[in-house]
Design a protein around this motif. Structure first.
Motif, PDB file in Angstrom:
ATOM      1  N   ILE A 184       0.832  -1.204   0.000  1.00 25.72           N
ATOM      2  CA  ILE A 184       0.000   0.000   0.000  1.00 25.72           C
ATOM      3  C   ILE A 184       0.871   1.260   0.000  1.00 25.72           C
ATOM      4  O   ILE A 184       0.599   2.229  -0.714  1.00 25.72           O
ATOM      5  CB  ILE A 184      -0.952   0.002   1.230  1.00 25.72           C
ATOM      6  CG1 ILE A 184      -1.976  -1.144   1.099  1.00 25.72           C
ATOM      7  CG2 ILE A 184      -1.671   1.337   1.370  1.00 25.72           C
ATOM      8  CD1 ILE A 184      -2.865  -1.326   2.313  1.00 25.72           C
ATOM      9  N   GLY A 185       1.927   1.228   0.805  1.00 24.39           N
ATOM     10  CA  GLY A 185       2.810   2.395   0.873  1.00 24.39           C
ATOM     11  C   GLY A 185       3.488   2.689  -0.454  1.00 24.39           C
ATOM     12  O   GLY A 185       3.533   3.854  -0.901  1.00 24.39           O
ATOM     13  N   LEU A 190       4.019   5.521  -5.700  1.00 18.04           N
ATOM     14  CA  LEU A 190       3.929   5.474  -7.162  1.00 18.04           C
ATOM     15  C   LEU A 190       2.916   6.472  -7.682  1.00 18.04           C
ATOM     16  O   LEU A 190       3.117   7.108  -8.722  1.00 18.04           O
ATOM     17  CB  LEU A 190       3.547   4.057  -7.621  1.00 18.04           C
ATOM     18  CG  LEU A 190       4.670   3.028  -7.721  1.00 18.04           C
ATOM     19  CD1 LEU A 190       4.097   1.653  -8.018  1.00 18.04           C
ATOM     20  CD2 LEU A 190       5.667   3.436  -8.811  1.00 18.04           C
ATOM     21  N   ASN A 191       1.815   6.620  -6.967  1.00 17.38           N
ATOM     22  CA  ASN A 191       0.762   7.546  -7.394  1.00 17.38           C
ATOM     23  C   ASN A 191       1.238   9.001  -7.397  1.00 17.38           C
ATOM     24  O   ASN A 191       0.663   9.847  -8.086  1.00 17.38           O
ATOM     25  CB  ASN A 191      -0.457   7.408  -6.478  1.00 17.38           C
ATOM     26  CG  ASN A 191      -1.595   6.678  -7.169  1.00 17.38           C
ATOM     27  OD1 ASN A 191      -1.677   6.661  -8.398  1.00 17.38           O
ATOM     28  ND2 ASN A 191      -2.465   6.068  -6.382  1.00 17.38           N
ATOM     29  N   ASN A 424       9.458  -2.025   4.001  1.00 12.07           N
ATOM     30  CA  ASN A 424       8.995  -1.008   4.942  1.00 12.07           C
ATOM     31  C   ASN A 424      10.072   0.034   5.207  1.00 12.07           C
ATOM     32  O   ASN A 424       9.781   1.220   5.372  1.00 12.07           O
ATOM     33  CB  ASN A 424       8.564  -1.661   6.255  1.00 12.07           C
ATOM     34  CG  ASN A 424       7.265  -2.439   6.115  1.00 12.07           C
ATOM     35  OD1 ASN A 424       6.432  -2.106   5.281  1.00 12.07           O
ATOM     36  ND2 ASN A 424       7.106  -3.486   6.898  1.00 12.07           N
ATOM     37  N   ALA A 425      11.332  -0.420   5.260  1.00 14.93           N
ATOM     38  CA  ALA A 425      12.444   0.511   5.461  1.00 14.93           C
ATOM     39  C   ALA A 425      12.532   1.503   4.300  1.00 14.93           C
ATOM     40  O   ALA A 425      12.703   2.713   4.506  1.00 14.93           O
ATOM     41  CB  ALA A 425      13.761  -0.262   5.589  1.00 14.93           C
ATOM     42  N   PHE A 426      12.379   1.001   3.082  1.00 12.38           N
ATOM     43  CA  PHE A 426      12.398   1.866   1.898  1.00 12.38           C
ATOM     44  C   PHE A 426      11.271   2.888   1.969  1.00 12.38           C
ATOM     45  O   PHE A 426      11.463   4.086   1.687  1.00 12.38           O
ATOM     46  CB  PHE A 426      12.259   1.008   0.637  1.00 12.38           C
ATOM     47  CG  PHE A 426      12.014   1.797  -0.621  1.00 12.38           C
ATOM     48  CD1 PHE A 426      13.053   2.414  -1.308  1.00 12.38           C
ATOM     49  CD2 PHE A 426      10.717   1.944  -1.114  1.00 12.38           C
ATOM     50  CE1 PHE A 426      12.819   3.153  -2.447  1.00 12.38           C
ATOM     51  CE2 PHE A 426      10.473   2.682  -2.262  1.00 12.38           C
ATOM     52  CZ  PHE A 426      11.526   3.283  -2.936  1.00 12.38           C
ATOM     53  N   LEU A 427      10.098   2.416   2.368  1.00 14.47           N
ATOM     54  CA  LEU A 427       8.918   3.282   2.447  1.00 14.47           C
ATOM     55  C   LEU A 427       9.120   4.388   3.483  1.00 14.47           C
ATOM     56  O   LEU A 427       8.872   5.570   3.206  1.00 14.47           O
ATOM     57  CB  LEU A 427       7.698   2.426   2.808  1.00 14.47           C
ATOM     58  CG  LEU A 427       6.348   3.129   2.955  1.00 14.47           C
ATOM     59  CD1 LEU A 427       5.929   3.756   1.641  1.00 14.47           C
ATOM     60  CD2 LEU A 427       5.296   2.138   3.428  1.00 14.47           C
ATOM     61  N   PHE A 519      -0.018   2.074   8.103  1.00 16.34           N
ATOM     62  CA  PHE A 519      -0.361   3.322   8.781  1.00 16.34           C
ATOM     63  C   PHE A 519      -0.742   4.411   7.780  1.00 16.34           C
ATOM     64  O   PHE A 519      -0.343   4.382   6.617  1.00 16.34           O
ATOM     65  CB  PHE A 519       0.808   3.810   9.644  1.00 16.34           C
ATOM     66  CG  PHE A 519       2.099   3.993   8.879  1.00 16.34           C
ATOM     67  CD1 PHE A 519       2.356   5.144   8.158  1.00 16.34           C
ATOM     68  CD2 PHE A 519       3.056   2.999   8.892  1.00 16.34           C
ATOM     69  CE1 PHE A 519       3.526   5.311   7.448  1.00 16.34           C
ATOM     70  CE2 PHE A 519       4.244   3.146   8.192  1.00 16.34           C
ATOM     71  CZ  PHE A 519       4.488   4.305   7.467  1.00 16.34           C
ATOM     72  N   GLU A 520      -1.526   5.383   8.262  1.00 17.58           N
ATOM     73  CA  GLU A 520      -1.895   6.543   7.467  1.00 17.58           C
ATOM     74  C   GLU A 520      -0.799   7.595   7.605  1.00 17.58           C
ATOM     75  O   GLU A 520      -0.262   7.807   8.704  1.00 17.58           O
ATOM     76  CB  GLU A 520      -3.230   7.127   7.940  1.00 17.58           C
ATOM     77  CG  GLU A 520      -4.409   6.184   7.830  1.00 17.58           C
ATOM     78  CD  GLU A 520      -4.845   5.946   6.400  1.00 17.58           C
ATOM     79  OE1 GLU A 520      -4.532   6.805   5.543  1.00 17.58           O
ATOM     80  OE2 GLU A 520      -5.486   4.916   6.140  1.00 17.58           O
TER      81      GLU A 520
END
Length: 535
Positions: A184-185, A190-191, A424-427, A519-520
């Motif tokens: 999702i992140g 990407l968006n 997750n680390a990249f995000l 998370f948001e």
């Protein structure tokens, strides 16, 4: 026969040094439900009492070598024979002092020679009945103790099963939600880049699929929390119509894909602000409207919200979701509210789904103190209604900001991130860079402790589950002064485990706050603002 069989013969011991007295007593006591054992010797009487299950003993007072009082004293002093009912049989004086001495020794009654056959028979009968009652009570107590042991064992097994289930759910939640968080992140990132229309469509599909999977996981976890009695309703200031519009807007895309109209009809008397659990209301509406869209092939789905009653400062609001879908047969209406159940097998095959949505809606409606109703006709459509009372806070129209608030960059904020999952680390790195936050990244709790020795930070973002040393152990060491001077540094944990016990465990370990994965962005931004400013 078993020892405690109510038809088992009662053993009666007769002790008298004169054989003719024994013969006379045996004749008086002869019956089918007793077994008479007799002896003229006190020492033999002791042996028989040890070896046999004697219930009643008729003991002569005057005997050579050992009198009846001495014999009874020995019997009463031994745990194996202390419960024998003793009846003294005597020809000596009936003076009170002798009766008192016998009763003090442990006897329950006296028979005086010459024996009255009717009195003797009646007394022995009453004591035989007393013995049988005592045995019945003993048997019942043993059965109760056995049942109690079984109940304790069943309770322990149930608690163990509950612990295993909760551990499984926590592990499953973490293992599945962690990669979903990454998906999702990255889709969100990407968006925000330059994409062709085809690429944007693929990213949107990726988001829809990820959120759908996340919804199934959340449903399973919610059911688990409801069953465990750990599900809480948290009421706060809520804009009902804003909530409804948010749900409708989210589901409009799915309705549009199926060429369905998604309509709304709002009562003008709906108050602006009420006290409600907006998250759980959203969950109910998402499930009801989502189900209606899923099971409707042609026509429309409509959400109607109306005030149906008012008492003082409280209003009763009815949310009705109607569709022109496949409908439900009368015999299947109750079945659809059961966990993992749908109307029939063909429904599951054709439309898919877990059968969790309506079960959760039913439980949530009950927890919120509301009423859930369904009206349906097969092949014509269904209407699901949720009705609840709400405390009114305001009826005034309010100006509400349109669109999402821009998340502003930070100034002079330094964060230590402990995260072992590369996606997750990249995000997180990408997000923190966009917010102008300086950071260092480590892969486990041990490295986080060593890094804290080398440098000062405003905040620590710590994953809960990591190799070498997990986040909770690292937090405990920080709070215990492992890194001198850093005991009070704010720590926020990232956790894919969303059970209340997991969150409470993190707080008890010393975490200031917990952010659930996925998370948001605005939640993370708000918490960094809050805790970095405090430090």
């Amino acid at each position: 026969m078993t020892k405690n069989d109510p038809m088992e013969k009662i053993n009666i011991l007769i002790v008298d040094d004169r054989p003719e007295n024994i013969i006379a007593l045996e004749a008086l006591l002869d019956r089918e439900d007793v077994n008479i054992i007799s002896t003229t010797l006190p020492n033999e009487a002791l042996r028989l009492s040890w070896e046999m299950d004697i219930s009643i003993a008729l003991v002569d007072v005057q005997m050579p070598e050992m009198d009846g009082f001495e014999l009874v004293e020995i019997l009463k002093s031994n745990p194996r024979t202390k419960d024998i009912l003793i009846i003294f049989v005597t020809a000596i004086s009936t003076e009170t002092k002798y009766a008192v001495k016998g009763l003090n020794t442990g006897a329950v009654d006296y028979l005086y020679k010459p024996l009255n056959p009717f009195v003797t028979s009646a007394k022995v009968d009453s004591f035989i009945q007393f013995v049988r009652n005592q045995r019945d009570i003993k048997k019942k107590n043993e059965e109760l103790q056995a049942y109690q042991k079984k109940l304790i064992q069943a309770k322990e097994e149930a608690e163990q099963g509950k612990r295993i289930k909760e551990n499984f759910l926590a592990n499953m939640s973490h293992e599945i939600r962690t990669p979903i968080n990454g998906i999702i992140g990255i889709a969100n990132l990407l968006n925000s880049t330059s994409l062709t229309e085809e690429q944007k469509e693929m990213v949107n599909l990726l988001e829809i699929s990820s959120n759908s999977l996340l919804g199934v996981i959340n449903d399973i976890l919610d059911l688990s929390k409801i069953e465990a009695g750990k599900f809480k309703i948290n009421r706060a200031e809520t804009d009902l119509l804003k909530n409804c519009n948010a749900v409708v807007n989210l589901l409009k895309i799915h309705a549009k894909e199926k060429s369905l109209e998604l309509l709304t009809d709002y009562d003008q008397n709906i108050p602006t602000l009420v006290m409600a659990d907006s998250l759980r209301l959203n969950q109910i509406l998402m499930n009801l409207i989502g189900n209606a869209i899923k099971f409707t092939q042609h026509g429309q789905v409509a959400l109607k919200v109306e005030v149906i009653d008012k008492k003082g400062n409280n209003v009763q609001v009815k949310f009705s979701v109607s569709d022109t879908g496949i409908g439900i047969a009368k015999e299947n209406i109750e079945k659809i509210f059961e966990t993992f159940e749908q109307a029939d097998e063909q429904t599951t095959i054709k439309f898919g789904g877990t059968g969790l949505g309506l079960s959760i809606v039913k439980n949530l409606a009950k927890l919120k103190g509301g009423i859930l109703e369904v009206f349906s006709e097969e092949n014509k459509g269904s209407t699901f209604c949720f009705t609840n009372w709400y405390e009114v806070l305001s009826n005034d129209a309010q100006e509400k900001p349109a669109g999402q608030t821009k998340l502003l960059p930070f100034e002079n904020v330094s964060i230590l991130v402990a995260e072992d999952n590369p996606i997750n680390a990249f995000l997180i790195k990408k997000i923190l860079k966009d917010w102008n936050i300086s950071f260092d990244l480590v892969e486990n709790g041990r490295e986080a402790l060593e890094q804290l020795k080398e440098k000062d930070y405003d905040l620590v973002l710590m994953d809960t589950f990591m190799p070498v040393m997990n986040g909770l152990d690292a937090i405990k060491l920080i709070r215990d002064g492992y890194v001198s001077g850093k005991e009070q540094i704010p720590v926020i944990t990232f956790s894919a485990a969303v059970l209340e016990d997991d969150k409470r465990t993190a707080i008890n370990a010393g975490a200031n706050d917990v952010i659930s994965k996925p998370f948001e962005l605005d939640v993370l931004h708000r918490k960094i603002t809050l805790y970095a400013a405090k430090n």
